[in-house]
Design an enzyme around this catalytic site. Structure first.
Site, PDB file in Angstrom:
ATOM      1  N   SER A 176       0.793  -1.230   0.000  1.00 18.16           N
ATOM      2  CA  SER A 176       0.000   0.000   0.000  1.00 18.16           C
ATOM      3  C   SER A 176       0.823   1.277   0.000  1.00 18.16           C
ATOM      4  O   SER A 176       0.298   2.339  -0.325  1.00 18.16           O
ATOM      5  CB  SER A 176      -0.940  -0.002   1.203  1.00 18.16           C
ATOM      6  OG  SER A 176      -0.193  -0.053   2.393  1.00 18.16           O
ATOM      7  N   HIS A 229      -6.182  -3.754  -0.306  1.00 16.25           N
ATOM      8  CA  HIS A 229      -6.110  -2.646  -1.264  1.00 16.25           C
ATOM      9  C   HIS A 229      -6.424  -3.105  -2.688  1.00 16.25           C
ATOM     10  O   HIS A 229      -5.892  -2.541  -3.644  1.00 16.25           O
ATOM     11  CB  HIS A 229      -4.742  -1.966  -1.222  1.00 16.25           C
ATOM     12  CG  HIS A 229      -4.601  -1.009  -0.081  1.00 16.25           C
ATOM     13  ND1 HIS A 229      -5.154   0.246  -0.082  1.00 16.25           N
ATOM     14  CD2 HIS A 229      -3.982  -1.142   1.118  1.00 16.25           C
ATOM     15  CE1 HIS A 229      -4.873   0.859   1.049  1.00 16.25           C
ATOM     16  NE2 HIS A 229      -4.161   0.039   1.803  1.00 16.25           N
ATOM     17  N   LYS A 279     -12.437  -0.476   3.202  1.00 15.68           N
ATOM     18  CA  LYS A 279     -11.837   0.295   2.107  1.00 15.68           C
ATOM     19  C   LYS A 279     -12.853   0.386   0.959  1.00 15.68           C
ATOM     20  O   LYS A 279     -13.867   1.063   1.104  1.00 15.68           O
ATOM     21  CB  LYS A 279     -10.482  -0.296   1.734  1.00 15.68           C
ATOM     22  CG  LYS A 279      -9.455  -0.033   2.862  1.00 15.68           C
ATOM     23  CD  LYS A 279      -8.075  -0.547   2.625  1.00 15.68           C
ATOM     24  CE  LYS A 279      -7.153  -0.064   3.741  1.00 15.68           C
ATOM     25  NZ  LYS A 279      -6.439  -1.124   4.426  1.00 15.68           N
TER      26      LYS A 279
HETATM   27  C1  LIG Z   1      -6.082  -1.482   5.782  1.00 19.14           C
HETATM   28  C2  LIG Z   1      -5.343  -2.779   5.842  1.00 19.14           C
HETATM   29  C3  LIG Z   1      -5.543  -3.672   6.900  1.00 19.14           C
HETATM   30  C4  LIG Z   1      -6.419  -3.343   8.072  1.00 19.14           C
HETATM   31  O1  LIG Z   1      -7.758  -3.371   7.717  1.00 19.14           O
HETATM   32  P1  LIG Z   1      -8.849  -2.874   8.794  1.00 19.14           P
HETATM   33  O2  LIG Z   1     -10.092  -3.572   8.399  1.00 19.14           O
HETATM   34  O3  LIG Z   1      -8.890  -1.399   8.688  1.00 19.14           O
HETATM   35  O4  LIG Z   1      -8.337  -3.314  10.135  1.00 19.14           O
HETATM   36  C5  LIG Z   1      -4.898  -4.887   6.847  1.00 19.14           C
HETATM   37  N1  LIG Z   1      -4.069  -5.205   5.824  1.00 19.14           N
HETATM   38  C6  LIG Z   1      -3.833  -4.356   4.805  1.00 19.14           C
HETATM   39  C7  LIG Z   1      -2.919  -4.744   3.704  1.00 19.14           C
HETATM   40  C8  LIG Z   1      -4.455  -3.104   4.793  1.00 19.14           C
HETATM   41  O5  LIG Z   1      -4.206  -2.256   3.808  1.00 19.14           O
END
Ligand SMILES: *Cc1c(COP(=O)(O)O)cnc(C)c1O
Length: 414
Positions: A203, A231, A260
């Site tokens: 990310s 992502h 997301k």
């Molecule tokens: C955003 C993200 C997380 C965490 O996700 P949440 O549901 O906000 O806890 C975990 N792994 C990756 C690769 C992320 O980008």
């Protein structure tokens, strides 16, 4: 003595407890001052509007280029309606973990729907993907096993691996020679089972994991492949099914988030083979010892998957926006990391420059965040911009001219 009196006594600096506590707080304050002195102190801006393409901050309307709101669903009327209706039909909170009395019909419906969407046998919900990644390794791997992790994996994967007893191996980011070397090492150390863990998209850079190569190596060394697709799910690959679908390869275990592209609220999941999901339901600690997701979130999750599966128009728009944005920034003279992902990192290298640029852009009506050590390596500070499908050409042109202006004002562009 009552508790209140206890606390009052603690508060009194002359008591032993008082001295200890004050030394403790002094150390915390020193730690905070150091973070500040290093230019690494993070301050949060207060947004007074819904999350969207434009947000209201401090009475100003600014273009938002730093949300993970890839498809623009965070304030979508269909999801708000589904959430509102679920609160009326199914109540507000569950007041229970899943296995006691926290599983509604909708929770199972969402797990089944997610599995179908991701072409997996079943899935299991968590409060967040941070919890899902904290849950996935420990029940599945024992001390006889090995887990091999990409060096740039998300913090939650790193923490999840720390919680399991398997031997740990790490390979340089997307370095397939190193991955093979680690697979060989794990095999020669006598590992019973080997799991490879990778982000589907890294990310900070917007780079996709080399899943075809990783899959081939996993098969060659009889390893299980776990992919965290936070992502990617919703906007990469056919129907938004993610990086495995994009590359046409299978992941054995997928983790992901509803936080997301799939609405942006909250909720994580693990999807995989039936026995894996069944065992996690028995043993995963963040599942057993933490509250069930609330009905509104679950219903909106179901609505989000329906919406996303049919949202080729949004995915096309997102991809066109990313191309337009990348070429506009390049033309203006900025250095970008190459790629096609809607994460578009603008490289500034120096942390102070990244901070100054973000501050100037905010004055010019564009909301972005500077990223610097320890989130990215020293000397690789950047502004990570993120596209979404609801940004218009007018928004992007306005943001491009703000970038050019801020680049000149901060001395970055000639
Ligand atoms: C955003 C993200 C997380 C965490 O996700 P949440 O549901 O906000 O806890 C975990 N792994 C990756 C690769 C992320 O980008």
């Amino acid at each position: 003595m009552t508790r209140l009196e206890d606390w009052n006594r603690l508060d009194h600096q002359e008591t032993l407890q008082g001295h200890r506590r004050s030394a403790f707080l002094d150390d915390i304050r020193a730690n905070l001052s150091q973070i500040e002195a290093d230019g690494l102190y993070k301050r949060e801006r207060l947004i007074s509007s819904p999350q969207s393409t434009r947000v209201q901050v401090g009475g100003r309307n600014v273009i938002n280029l730093c949300a993970n709101n890839y498809l623009g669903l965070a304030d979508h009327p269909t999801l708000i309606e589904a959430a509102t209706k679920a609160m009326t039909d199914h109540g507000f909170g569950m007041a229970s973990v899943r296995f006691i009395c926290g599983t509604q019909d909708m929770h199972r419906a969402l797990e089944t729907r997610l599995a179908q969407f991701l072409s997996m046998e079943d899935s299991i919900l968590f409060a967040t993907c941070f919890d899902a990644n904290g849950a996935v390794f420990e029940p599945l791997l024992g001390p006889e096993d090995a887990v091999i992790s990409d060096a740039l994996n998300h913090a939650s994967i790193i923490d999840g691996i720390r919680l399991c007893k398997a031997r740990r191996y790490r390979y340089a980011n997307s370095d397939m020679e190193d991955l093979e070397a680690q697979l060989r090492a794990a095999r020669s150390d006598g590992a019973r089972h080997i799991m490879i863990a990778t982000d589907g998209v890294f990310s900070m850079d917007g780079y996709l994991a080399k899943l075809p190569e990783i899959r081939a190596l996993a098969d060659a060394y009889d390893a299980v492949l776990m992919v965290d697709d936070c992502h990617a799910t919703g906007f990469i690959g056919p129907k938004g099914a993610g990086t495995p679908a994009h590359f046409g390869v299978n992941a054995d275990i997928l983790t992901g988030t509803l936080g997301k592209a799939l609405g942006g609220a909250l909720g994580g999941y693990i999807a995989g083979p039936q026995p894996v999901i069944d065992l996690l339901r028995q043993r995963a600690r963040p599942y057993l010892f933490s509250n069930a997701l609330p009905p509104a979130i679950v219903a909106a999750g179901l609505a989000a998957i329906d919406l996303v599966e049919g949202a080729d128009d949004l995915r096309v728009q997102l991809s066109e926006n990313a191309q337009y944005w990348r070429s506009g920034l390049t033309e203006a003279g900025f250095e970008l990391l190459p790629g096609e992902h809607p994460i578009v990192p603008v490289m500034l290298h120096d942390a102070h420059k990244a901070q100054a640029m973000a501050a100037r852009l905010f004055e010019l009506g564009v909301y972005v965040a500077g990223f610097f050590f320890p989130v990215v390596p020293k000397g690789k500070a950047r502004i990570r911009t993120q596209m979404n499908a609801t940004l218009t050409r007018a928004d992007l042109d306005e943001a491009l001219s703000a970038f050019a202006q801020a680049g000149r004002d901060t001395g970055l562009l000639g």
